[in-house]
Design a protein around this motif. Structure first.
Motif, mmCIF file in Angstrom:
data_model
loop_
_atom_site.group_PDB
_atom_site.id
_atom_site.type_symbol
_atom_site.label_atom_id
_atom_site.label_comp_id
_atom_site.label_asym_id
_atom_site.label_seq_id
_atom_site.Cartn_x
_atom_site.Cartn_y
_atom_site.Cartn_z
ATOM 1 N N GLU A 1 -6.447 11.180 -8.778
ATOM 2 C CA GLU A 1 -4.549 11.633 -9.006
ATOM 3 C C GLU A 1 -4.184 12.546 -9.039
ATOM 4 O OE1 GLU A 1 -2.092 8.342 -11.701
ATOM 5 O OE2 GLU A 1 -2.456 10.120 -13.043
ATOM 6 N N PHE B 1 0.800 -1.461 -0.253
ATOM 7 C CA PHE B 1 -0.231 0.209 0.335
ATOM 8 C C PHE B 1 0.983 1.129 -0.032
ATOM 9 C CE2 PHE B 1 -3.773 -2.056 2.236
ATOM 10 C CZ PHE B 1 -4.106 -3.530 0.817
ATOM 11 N N GLU C 1 -8.255 -4.642 11.996
ATOM 12 C CA GLU C 1 -7.359 -3.695 12.626
ATOM 13 C C GLU C 1 -7.287 -3.125 13.473
ATOM 14 O OE1 GLU C 1 -5.751 -6.706 14.483
ATOM 15 O OE2 GLU C 1 -6.582 -7.483 12.632
ATOM 16 N N ARG D 1 -1.349 14.581 -6.780
ATOM 17 C CA ARG D 1 -0.426 15.121 -7.367
ATOM 18 C C ARG D 1 -1.128 16.912 -6.919
ATOM 19 N NH1 ARG D 1 1.262 11.845 -12.202
ATOM 20 N NH2 ARG D 1 1.274 9.838 -11.629
ATOM 21 N N ARG E 1 3.371 1.078 -1.516
ATOM 22 C CA ARG E 1 4.241 1.841 -2.747
ATOM 23 C C ARG E 1 3.199 2.244 -3.860
ATOM 24 N NH1 ARG E 1 3.745 -4.274 -4.005
ATOM 25 N NH2 ARG E 1 2.188 -3.489 -4.907
ATOM 26 N N GLU E 2 1.384 1.809 -3.735
ATOM 27 C CA GLU E 2 1.209 2.533 -4.285
ATOM 28 C C GLU E 2 0.931 3.432 -3.560
ATOM 29 O OE1 GLU E 2 -0.368 1.045 -7.458
ATOM 30 O OE2 GLU E 2 1.182 -1.220 -6.092
ATOM 31 N N VAL E 3 0.605 4.390 -2.326
ATOM 32 C CA VAL E 3 0.444 5.776 -3.258
ATOM 33 C C VAL E 3 2.153 6.559 -3.650
ATOM 34 C CG1 VAL E 3 0.831 7.740 -0.904
ATOM 35 C CG2 VAL E 3 -0.403 5.472 -0.338
ATOM 36 N N TYR F 1 -6.745 1.672 -6.118
ATOM 37 C CA TYR F 1 -5.283 2.516 -6.427
ATOM 38 C C TYR F 1 -4.331 1.770 -7.239
ATOM 39 C CZ TYR F 1 -6.937 7.257 -4.637
ATOM 40 O OH TYR F 1 -7.369 8.566 -3.930
ATOM 41 N N GLN F 2 -4.362 0.614 -7.191
ATOM 42 C CA GLN F 2 -3.570 -0.366 -7.358
ATOM 43 C C GLN F 2 -4.022 -0.551 -8.654
ATOM 44 O OE1 GLN F 2 -1.444 -3.362 -5.449
ATOM 45 N NE2 GLN F 2 -0.142 -4.141 -7.120
ATOM 46 N N TYR G 1 -1.487 3.850 9.942
ATOM 47 C CA TYR G 1 -2.295 3.107 9.073
ATOM 48 C C TYR G 1 -1.612 2.667 8.647
ATOM 49 C CZ TYR G 1 -4.862 7.563 9.980
ATOM 50 O OH TYR G 1 -6.109 9.097 11.262
ATOM 51 N N PHE G 2 -0.284 2.141 7.472
ATOM 52 C CA PHE G 2 -0.007 1.370 7.557
ATOM 53 C C PHE G 2 0.914 0.961 7.879
ATOM 54 C CE2 PHE G 2 -0.885 4.975 5.004
ATOM 55 C CZ PHE G 2 -1.151 4.363 3.273
ATOM 56 N N PHE H 1 -7.066 3.383 2.893
ATOM 57 C CA PHE H 1 -7.552 1.214 2.439
ATOM 58 C C PHE H 1 -8.120 1.177 1.326
ATOM 59 C CE2 PHE H 1 -7.215 3.433 7.732
ATOM 60 C CZ PHE H 1 -6.239 1.925 8.205
ATOM 61 N N LEU I 1 -3.923 12.094 -0.821
ATOM 62 C CA LEU I 1 -4.926 11.145 -0.895
ATOM 63 C C LEU I 1 -6.557 11.249 -0.916
ATOM 64 C CD1 LEU I 1 -3.265 8.607 -3.225
ATOM 65 C CD2 LEU I 1 -4.089 7.615 -1.462
ATOM 66 N N PHE J 1 -6.468 -4.078 8.270
ATOM 67 C CA PHE J 1 -6.236 -3.509 8.128
ATOM 68 C C PHE J 1 -7.643 -2.435 8.562
ATOM 69 C CE2 PHE J 1 -2.611 -3.013 5.719
ATOM 70 C CZ PHE J 1 -1.371 -4.388 6.242
ATOM 71 N N LEU K 1 -6.313 1.281 -1.109
ATOM 72 C CA LEU K 1 -4.900 1.222 -1.777
ATOM 73 C C LEU K 1 -5.205 0.020 -3.507
ATOM 74 C CD1 LEU K 1 -2.584 2.742 0.265
ATOM 75 C CD2 LEU K 1 -2.901 3.611 -2.056
ATOM 76 N N ASN L 1 -3.343 2.451 -10.581
ATOM 77 C CA ASN L 1 -2.002 2.801 -11.548
ATOM 78 C C ASN L 1 -1.404 0.983 -12.307
ATOM 79 O OD1 ASN L 1 -1.789 4.742 -9.563
ATOM 80 N ND2 ASN L 1 -1.135 3.679 -7.911
ATOM 81 N N ARG M 1 3.145 5.271 -5.896
ATOM 82 C CA ARG M 1 3.270 5.300 -7.654
ATOM 83 C C ARG M 1 2.283 6.031 -8.349
ATOM 84 N NH1 ARG M 1 2.185 -0.274 -9.364
ATOM 85 N NH2 ARG M 1 1.776 0.557 -11.945
ATOM 86 N N THR M 2 0.988 6.160 -7.335
ATOM 87 C CA THR M 2 0.032 7.362 -7.273
ATOM 88 C C THR M 2 0.490 8.718 -7.603
ATOM 89 O OG1 THR M 2 -2.023 6.144 -6.642
ATOM 90 C CG2 THR M 2 -2.234 7.938 -6.745
ATOM 91 N N LEU N 1 -0.283 -1.703 9.973
ATOM 92 C CA LEU N 1 -2.039 -2.285 10.444
ATOM 93 C C LEU N 1 -1.112 -3.732 11.032
ATOM 94 C CD1 LEU N 1 -4.276 -0.389 10.189
ATOM 95 C CD2 LEU N 1 -3.854 -1.094 12.359
ATOM 96 N N VAL N 2 0.358 -4.208 10.157
ATOM 97 C CA VAL N 2 0.931 -6.038 10.774
ATOM 98 C C VAL N 2 0.853 -5.661 11.951
ATOM 99 C CG1 VAL N 2 2.547 -6.839 10.040
ATOM 100 C CG2 VAL N 2 1.328 -5.959 8.386
#
Lengths: 458, 458
Positions: B377, A175, B178, B381, A177-179, B429-430, A423-424, B424, B386, B175, B426, B433, A181-182, A426-427
């Protein structure tokens, strides 16, 4: 809840009240931080040697130990207005729940998409790169906060952004990573086939999941080999502490406005970017003899550079290609145990903060992971915000100080840095919720082993 | 960028300026929204019939078509101060990038851990449950914004919170789950073995991944069968629009303070919670003939209740156990196609907003998913934030209106609701992308089929 108070839940400065210059803490230090050394010659690095890696204005800022205030360019101040001023929050709910006479404040830097204070320096570094006419910047990222912040800044300025992301994070944190990339960044799992050093590491260690040290090496290689690119870094450096001083400056302006004087200032400590930024202007007063504060750095017991490291010259990266910095360090070969969650995993510490700690201007303490997440959960339920694991180190210590006030009856004013949101992460929260989170404290022997490998500097 | 302007990037009200009462839009409507009907008798539901499901104060608010302002209890106002006032942002960067004469503002509700405006009503509903001496509340959640908001509110008040989460979301959005668990909520994947209706559905459809309708049925069953529990809902209801009016009230106060008069007000529309809240006070002026505004509801082309539904009585849930509401609906058996990302997937619409739309007080339009993510997107930017996929429907329409202004040269003032963040979302978004996002517009036949199943109401 105190209904009569004049102090709001959240103090927001107006845009006119926001700082117009960064504060350079080094200018007020009698003993300056030791200079970066060229690992080849053992001599202090010159501007000429640094400029193939960093852009010119940032080299100047890195080496400037004397200018007390450095103007924030208008373009950066405009960008700051998109996510700053950040609120200084009076933690009324926390005080009530703890039934403590302490007055607790926190400076919350998480209300932006990067989720942390990293954006304060990312926009500055990207701006100077753009101003120099560069095409783009390269960097490494582990957990991803810094990479995200840099991607946002580069998207805003139309600058290319290449992020080398530690492979295990690239796969486990899709996730983040996708932010990135966005925001138009190219994100490469490290080690990669795109660099010489990456190919070498892959040949020697096929199947490796990467490390921050390796990602730094790749990012530096790409920056130095590609015309129009420079390398940027999110912590440790003097320039980063300079940009992050906006946190402490806003905090001080807000407190002054309401006549609040902190007794204790608490920040979490990894490479020192947030800690140095938050305490900067307060430390300045202390250095000038104008005020006194208890300043406490909080680090993970699993990566305790201040509290169990040694004050010596060391590499900033595990790959040993970066300059040598004098700092509190566990040795550049030290890697926190696998159960360590979140950031604050750097083996060393900002040279500036290391010197100040060495000279007795601040305290340091370490906390264990499970108590950190316990504090995080308590904070989330009481103050609403789900904190980053890093920030929760500061929360944990603030709660301890507030408990002490309850015992002694002292009405101390405590301010801590809430660097970001979880938020990132949560693992890690899931592990805690499932009762599967563990602690690890490195043995004296482990630390001695990595410290034994420190480079010899005359 | 306009350096001379007096309007800051972000307008924050002071805590004293925050609304002290919610605004009840129904009080200004000449034609009131049609009442909820008992599906058994076809008669309007009484307070007595509603009180085993909802707590008493909320039943009162649900049925009150006359009281224009309802005081916000001090405890709720204190909680609001933890995450409100939310900023009204002047989108200077967007205006510059679009090179439009339009003046664009957005009210940003995402700066809290639930990530959306849902918390405004969650705390209100939890507060009245607590005040009534209840033990806890039950609810359903799909994407998870509402469940998260309710968990936060319940943790703050020490109220038990049982969330039935659609099984596919429970598994694909671990997530979100959690975050709710960190706030102490029990989160059960639906359908489950914990309820009669859940067991029945599992027996009939083994291996089902669940639906919102089924989760509602389970949550309602648990609330009505367990003494001390009530059911709560995050959208559609009149009470929810009442609580969400805080969005529009703050927006109006902030605009009045700077002498800004919007020409166009844009909100995304699912069940209507944000749209109704944002437009409320402006619609009130329009109803009273004091001002005129273009008000635009934006919905997904894949779930177009306003633009392609019919205005009739229908069930609020696919399980057909909830009251009947008169609304624009696609039929309670309508389910958006599998490629639909994010929320705004409710088959119907708030009765209040449906009546206003029917009476010509607002427009509605629909946008397709890929253009929504393209807008998201671009927004990320340019403005840094986001956005949630839901909010991005409003962004998409705002960009279209700003482009029109560029063509005509008109300096219109546009305000839209930025309901939340996309942290949450993504996975969606992926897909965007990676170029794998697709659109789907239901056929006339599909819609006719589900509308044909509407209940018969005299």
């Amino acid at each position: 809840m105190n209904q009569e108070t004049k102090i709001p839940y959240k103090i927001y400065l107006t845009e006119e009240e926001m700082p117009k210059a960064w504060y350079n803490l080094r200018a007020d230090m009698k003993v300056k931080p030791a200079p970066l050394l060229n690992p080849g010659t053992g001599k202090p690095l010159t501007a000429e040697e640094l400029s193939p890696i960093f852009c010119e204005e940032l080299v100047k800022q890195e080496l400037d130990n004397d200018t007390k205030f450095i103007e924030i360019p208008t373009e950066i101040r405009d960008f700051y207005k998109m996510f700053r001023p950040s609120p200084l929050v009076r933690a009324y709910c926390l005080e009530e729940k703890l039934n403590t006479p302490a007055k607790i404040y926190y400076k919350f830097e998480g209300n932006n998409t990067s989720g942390s204070h990293k954006l304060n320096s990312a926009i500055a570094q990207a701006y100077y790169a753009k101003k120099q006419g560069l095409k783009g910047v390269t960097t490494e990222t582990g957990a991803g906060q810094w990479g995200t912040a840099l991607s946002m800044a580069c998207a805003y300025l139309g600058l290319d952004c290449k992020v080398y992301m530690v492979k295990v994070s690239y796969e486990q944190k899709p996730f983040r990573r996708e932010v990135m990339r966005t925001y138009g960044a190219s994100v490469v799992p490290s080690p990669s086939e795109t660099t010489e050093v990456g190919r070498k590491i892959l040949a020697e260690h096929p199947g490796t999941t990467g490390s921050l040290g390796c990602a730094i090496s790749e990012a530096v290689e790409v920056a130095t080999k590609n015309p129009g690119y420079r390398y940027v870094l999110g912590s440790v450096l003097n320039q980063v502490l300079l940009h992050q001083s906006v946190i402490g400056l806003e905090t001080k302006i807000a407190m002054d406005k309401y006549g609040i004087k902190p007794d204790i200032i608490i920040g979490c400590a990894g490479g020192g970017s947030n800690l140095g930024g938050l305490i900067g202007p307060f430390m300045g007063e202390k250095l000038r003899g104008e005020a006194d504060y208890r300043i406490i750095a909080v680090e993970p017991a699993s990566c305790p550079s201040f509290t169990r490291g040694t004050f010596a010259y060391d590499f900033c990266d595990t790959g040993m290609i970066c300059p040598l910095a004098k700092m509190y360090t566990l040795g550049s070969s030290f890697i926190p145990s696998a159960n360590h969650a979140g950031g604050l995993r750097f083996h060393g510490m900002s040279s500036t903060l290391s010197q100040l700690y060495h000279d007795g201007y601040m305290e340091a303490t370490s906390v264990e992971q499970t108590e950190v997440f316990k504090a995080a959960e308590f904070f989330a339920r009481t103050e609403g915000i789900l904190p980053a694991p890093e920030s929760s180190h500061a929360i944990c210590q603030a709660l301890k100080e507030a408990e002490k006030c309850k015992e002694t009856g002292e009405e101390k004013t405590i301010v801590f840095g809430l660097t970001g949101t979880g938020y990132f992460d949560l693992v890690a929260y899931q592990k805690y919720n499932d009762g599967e989170m563990t602690d690890y404290i490195p043995t004296d022997e482990e630390i001695a082993q990595s410290i034994a490998k420190l480079p010899h500097v005359e």
